[in-house]
Write a protein that holds these residues in place. Structure first.
Motif, PDB file in Angstrom:
ATOM      1  N   GLN A 242     -12.600   7.899  28.679  1.00 34.70           N
ATOM      2  CA  GLN A 242     -12.049   6.556  28.495  1.00 34.70           C
ATOM      3  C   GLN A 242     -13.110   5.501  28.737  1.00 34.70           C
ATOM      4  O   GLN A 242     -13.227   4.516  27.986  1.00 34.70           O
TER       5      GLN A 242
ATOM      6  N   THR B 204     -15.503   5.360  25.848  1.00 38.02           N
ATOM      7  CA  THR B 204     -14.825   4.687  24.742  1.00 38.02           C
ATOM      8  C   THR B 204     -14.775   3.182  24.974  1.00 38.02           C
ATOM      9  O   THR B 204     -15.009   2.384  24.058  1.00 38.02           O
ATOM     10  N   ASN B 205     -14.466   2.784  26.212  1.00 38.79           N
ATOM     11  CA  ASN B 205     -14.419   1.356  26.542  1.00 38.79           C
ATOM     12  C   ASN B 205     -15.756   0.676  26.257  1.00 38.79           C
ATOM     13  O   ASN B 205     -15.806  -0.431  25.700  1.00 38.79           O
TER      14      ASN B 205
ATOM     15  N   PHE C 185      -7.661   7.081  23.268  1.00 39.66           N
ATOM     16  CA  PHE C 185      -8.619   6.378  24.123  1.00 39.66           C
ATOM     17  C   PHE C 185      -8.946   4.984  23.574  1.00 39.66           C
ATOM     18  O   PHE C 185      -9.018   4.015  24.326  1.00 39.66           O
TER      19      PHE C 185
ATOM     20  N   LYS D  94      -6.017   2.618  24.150  1.00 43.25           N
ATOM     21  CA  LYS D  94      -5.992   2.089  25.516  1.00 43.25           C
ATOM     22  C   LYS D  94      -7.070   1.018  25.697  1.00 43.25           C
ATOM     23  O   LYS D  94      -6.837  -0.012  26.347  1.00 43.25           O
ATOM     24  N   ALA D  95      -8.240   1.264  25.105  1.00 45.45           N
ATOM     25  CA  ALA D  95      -9.330   0.271  25.198  1.00 45.45           C
ATOM     26  C   ALA D  95      -8.908  -1.053  24.564  1.00 45.45           C
ATOM     27  O   ALA D  95      -9.174  -2.133  25.104  1.00 45.45           O
TER      28      ALA D  95
END
Length: 351
Positions: free
Chosen positions: A254, A257-258, A342, A345-346
């Motif tokens: 995550q 990905t962020n 992911f 969520k980002a």
């Protein structure tokens, strides 16, 4: 007076536990807001980092987005996407910024590789011929017997030429592939006439074009070019990892990905001048004006959402099937090549 004390003590019996419960829940929730990565120190592979194809990686590195996420990322530049993939399969690196089509090819070989964020919505690959030989090689169909430079054999630039050849009824072994990398060496070999044609990316392509050393045969830097060649979008660079790594390290995945999502958001608003200020000096190939032109030409290639659309997955598979016999007979589960949870969520937490 006694009645007031009674009311107050009843209030305390109800309020204090409630406050304690609220504080307890807040304490339990706090780690979720600042979870630590399971593997904060990791190694990421790439094949040709100076190429604009991989610009989101350089932005994440130079703008400190990995560090913001609590990650210490070492970047290994292997000079070609196929070598990065080999390193991932071999276990010497944890993640790869590479071409989406590798996730499809590896599934056919029984290797479970998954992408988690799209960095490029168009490949940005351009096929050019050496200007002095343009009269001989007027189209892709004329390339039989030619020496064709690619960033590395087995890379996305190699696949691109294979696809173009197949559309003309030619096979991959109808040409001779030569690995030229994605920097000054590629430019030099084109200038010296050591190769007849080349599939490469910016800033290399803009350099040989502006210097008058090459003529374009196929260009995937624009929506129009992709529509003409593939029939629509075709995912380019992505962040991909082994699925078992993702399962064992969801917080790390995550955070990676962020960092890349932050890069995409930054690039969405950045000017070519902004980009030139961030990248290392050597990326400019000694010509800032040329680099600015290359960034401008490549700007449309970057993903806006980080999500790979279904049509893009299908176009990538169709491209590979065109020239890869192994994939023609393979059953590919395309949804398994991309995990969009992911990046979703980002997008919900990063604006």
């Amino acid at each position: 007076m006694r009645s007031h004390r009674t009311v107050f003590s009843k209030f305390l019996r109800v309020a204090v536990p409630a406050v304690a419960l609220a504080l307890g829940l807040a304490a339990q929730g706090a780690p979720a807001l600042a979870q630590k990565a399971e593997k904060p120190t990791l190694t990421l592979g790439v094949g040709g980092k100076p190429l604009l194809y991989y610009l989101p990686l350089t932005i994440a590195e130079r703008n400190g987005y990995f560090k913001e996420e609590g990650l210490d990322v070492t970047i290994n530049d292997f000079g070609g996407g196929a070598k990065s993939l080999q390193a991932l399969i071999g276990g010497s690196i944890d993640a790869v910024t590479g071409a989406y089509e590798h996730t499809i090819r590896m599934q056919a070989k029984g290797q479970d590789i998954v992408s988690v964020i799209e960095l490029g919505r168009y490949p940005g690959i351009v096929l050019v011929v050496q200007k002095d030989k343009a009269a001989k090689y007027k189209s892709v169909a004329d390339l039989k017997g030619a020496k064709v430079g690619v960033t590395a054999p087995g890379s996305s630039t190699n696949f691109f030429v294979n696809f173009l050849l197949a559309k003309q009824g030619l096979k991959p072994d109808d040409v001779s592939y030569i690995g030229v990398g994605g920097g000054a060496s590629a430019v030099a070999q084109m200038k010296r006439g050591e190769i007849d044609a080349m599939a490469n990316l910016d800033p290399v392509i803009t350099k040989v074009e502006s210097d008058g050393d090459a003529v374009v045969l196929a260009d995937t830097r624009t929506e129009e070019g992709n529509q003409k060649i593939f029939g629509g979008a075709n995912p380019a660079a992505v962040l991909y990892l082994k699925r078992d790594f993702v399962a064992a390290n969801p917080v790390t995945t995550q955070k990676l990905t962020n960092a890349f999502y932050k890069s995409l958001k930054w690039l969405e608003k950045a000017s070519p001048e902004d980009v030139a200020k961030v990248v290392p000096e050597e990326y400019l190939l000694g010509d800032k004006t040329l680099y600015l032109a290359a960034v401008k030409a490549s700007k449309p290639t970057y993903s806006i959402t980080g999500v790979i659309p279904e049509i893009g997955m299908k176009n990538a598979l169709n491209m590979l099937v065109e020239f890869d016999p192994e994939l023609k007979s393979a059953t590919i589960d395309l949804p398994k090549t991309f995990d969009g949870t992911f990046v979703k969520k980002a997008s919900e937490t990063i604006k």
